[in-house]
Design a protein around this motif. Structure first.
Motif, PDB file in Angstrom:
ATOM      1  N   MET A 231       0.849  -1.180   0.000  1.00  0.00           N
ATOM      2  CA  MET A 231       0.000   0.000   0.000  1.00  0.00           C
ATOM      3  C   MET A 231       0.894   1.242   0.000  1.00  0.00           C
ATOM      4  N   ALA A 232       0.477   2.269  -0.718  1.00  0.00           N
ATOM      5  CA  ALA A 232       1.235   3.517  -0.778  1.00  0.00           C
ATOM      6  C   ALA A 232       1.251   4.179   0.589  1.00  0.00           C
ATOM      7  N   ASN A 233       2.367   4.800   0.946  1.00  0.00           N
ATOM      8  CA  ASN A 233       2.414   5.480   2.233  1.00  0.00           C
ATOM      9  C   ASN A 233       1.869   6.900   2.133  1.00  0.00           C
ATOM     10  N   VAL A 234       2.367   7.695   1.201  1.00  0.00           N
ATOM     11  CA  VAL A 234       1.848   9.053   1.014  1.00  0.00           C
ATOM     12  C   VAL A 234       1.347   9.185  -0.420  1.00  0.00           C
ATOM     13  N   ILE A 235       0.115   9.629  -0.535  1.00  0.00           N
ATOM     14  CA  ILE A 235      -0.523   9.874  -1.827  1.00  0.00           C
ATOM     15  C   ILE A 235      -0.841  11.360  -1.890  1.00  0.00           C
ATOM     16  N   PHE A 236      -0.406  12.018  -2.948  1.00  0.00           N
ATOM     17  CA  PHE A 236      -0.668  13.442  -3.135  1.00  0.00           C
ATOM     18  C   PHE A 236      -1.685  13.600  -4.250  1.00  0.00           C
ATOM     19  N   ILE A 237      -2.769  14.305  -3.950  1.00  0.00           N
ATOM     20  CA  ILE A 237      -3.808  14.591  -4.937  1.00  0.00           C
ATOM     21  C   ILE A 237      -3.932  16.100  -5.047  1.00  0.00           C
ATOM     22  N   THR A 238      -3.651  16.627  -6.238  1.00  0.00           N
ATOM     23  CA  THR A 238      -3.649  18.070  -6.426  1.00  0.00           C
ATOM     24  C   THR A 238      -4.487  18.434  -7.647  1.00  0.00           C
ATOM     25  N   GLY A 239      -4.753  19.703  -7.782  1.00  0.00           N
ATOM     26  CA  GLY A 239      -5.515  20.192  -8.923  1.00  0.00           C
ATOM     27  C   GLY A 239      -6.101  21.551  -8.622  1.00  0.00           C
ATOM     28  N   PRO A 240      -6.769  22.129  -9.600  1.00  0.00           N
ATOM     29  CA  PRO A 240      -7.377  23.439  -9.403  1.00  0.00           C
ATOM     30  C   PRO A 240      -8.650  23.349  -8.553  1.00  0.00           C
ATOM     31  N   THR A 241      -9.204  24.503  -8.240  1.00  0.00           N
ATOM     32  CA  THR A 241     -10.421  24.608  -7.451  1.00  0.00           C
ATOM     33  C   THR A 241     -11.563  23.828  -8.088  1.00  0.00           C
ATOM     34  N   ARG A 242     -12.318  23.110  -7.254  1.00  0.00           N
ATOM     35  CA  ARG A 242     -13.521  22.368  -7.646  1.00  0.00           C
ATOM     36  C   ARG A 242     -13.246  21.303  -8.711  1.00  0.00           C
ATOM     37  N   SER A 243     -12.047  20.740  -8.675  1.00  0.00           N
ATOM     38  CA  SER A 243     -11.670  19.733  -9.677  1.00  0.00           C
ATOM     39  C   SER A 243     -12.001  18.304  -9.257  1.00  0.00           C
ATOM     40  N   GLY A 244     -12.418  18.113  -8.004  1.00  0.00           N
ATOM     41  CA  GLY A 244     -12.738  16.776  -7.523  1.00  0.00           C
ATOM     42  C   GLY A 244     -11.675  16.173  -6.622  1.00  0.00           C
ATOM     43  N   LYS A 245     -10.745  16.996  -6.141  1.00  0.00           N
ATOM     44  CA  LYS A 245      -9.637  16.488  -5.309  1.00  0.00           C
ATOM     45  C   LYS A 245     -10.149  15.827  -4.027  1.00  0.00           C
ATOM     46  N   SER A 246     -10.987  16.542  -3.293  1.00  0.00           N
ATOM     47  CA  SER A 246     -11.479  16.020  -2.012  1.00  0.00           C
ATOM     48  C   SER A 246     -12.320  14.770  -2.225  1.00  0.00           C
ATOM     49  N   ARG A 247     -13.165  14.784  -3.236  1.00  0.00           N
ATOM     50  CA  ARG A 247     -13.997  13.615  -3.538  1.00  0.00           C
ATOM     51  C   ARG A 247     -13.113  12.407  -3.830  1.00  0.00           C
ATOM     52  N   ARG A 248     -12.077  12.599  -4.635  1.00  0.00           N
ATOM     53  CA  ARG A 248     -11.157  11.509  -4.978  1.00  0.00           C
ATOM     54  C   ARG A 248     -10.429  11.002  -3.734  1.00  0.00           C
TER      55      ARG A 248
END
Length: 172
Positions: free
Chosen positions: A1-18
């Motif tokens: 399993m991955a230890n740190v996963i970084f999810i980035t993107g612009p505003t309202r792109s679905g980052k939190s949902r993902r």
């Protein structure tokens, strides 16, 4: 399993949902770290917080704006099965009165601890530098620091994802 996963993107792109969708696989013992300090006079932000809460598992524990995220997580009993930190830009904004070197060092210390944790950690970032250069000096500083912290997080993460229009693109 991955230890740190970084999810980035612009505003309202679905980052939190993902981030929430990914963490659901870790069960009911996930900890959600909200890096925003509530402001009772900001009704619009309170509504955003309410909507985000409704999207995640009601059994998850929530830590609200801990000064030292990694230490707050280490103090939890039982230990979490995974962690979602949302978001790096709000973490930065809460400490923006510090000098650049202190902010970068503080985040590097957090990354050291997240990478050593016995559970996976998702960090939600923000790509805020895709627009014209801000006229205001403080906004330029914020944009630059968010970019620097994002680069450092992606470099230390085992996975990095970019969200655009609700679609994910694997960066590494």
């Amino acid at each position: 399993m991955a230890n740190v996963i970084f999810i980035t993107g612009p505003t309202r792109s679905g980052k939190s949902r993902r981030a929430v969708e990914t963490a659901q696989a870790w069960g009911d013992d996930v900890v959600f770290v909200a890096t925003y300090r509530s402001d009772p006079d900001d009704a619009e932000m309170a509504d955003r917080v309410r909507r985000h809460r409704a999207e995640r598992n009601a059994k998850w524990r929530t830590l609200e704006a801990p000064a030292d995220i990694a230490q707050a997580l280490a103090d939890l009993r039982p230990a979490p099965s995974g962690v979602v930190i949302d978001s790096l830009a709000l973490w930065l904004g809460d400490r923006f009165d510090q000098d650049d070197a202190s902010l970068i060092a503080a985040w590097e210390h957090q990354l050291d601890r997240f990478n050593a944790a016995p559970y996976p950690v998702i960090i939600v970032g923000d790509e805020i530098g895709w627009a014209p250069v801000p006229i205001d000096r403080a906004l330029r500083r914020f944009r630059d620091l968010a970019g620097i912290l994002g680069q450092r997080t992606a470099a230390r993460a085992s996975e990095a994802w970019l969200m655009v229009a609700g679609c994910s693109v694997r960066l590494k």
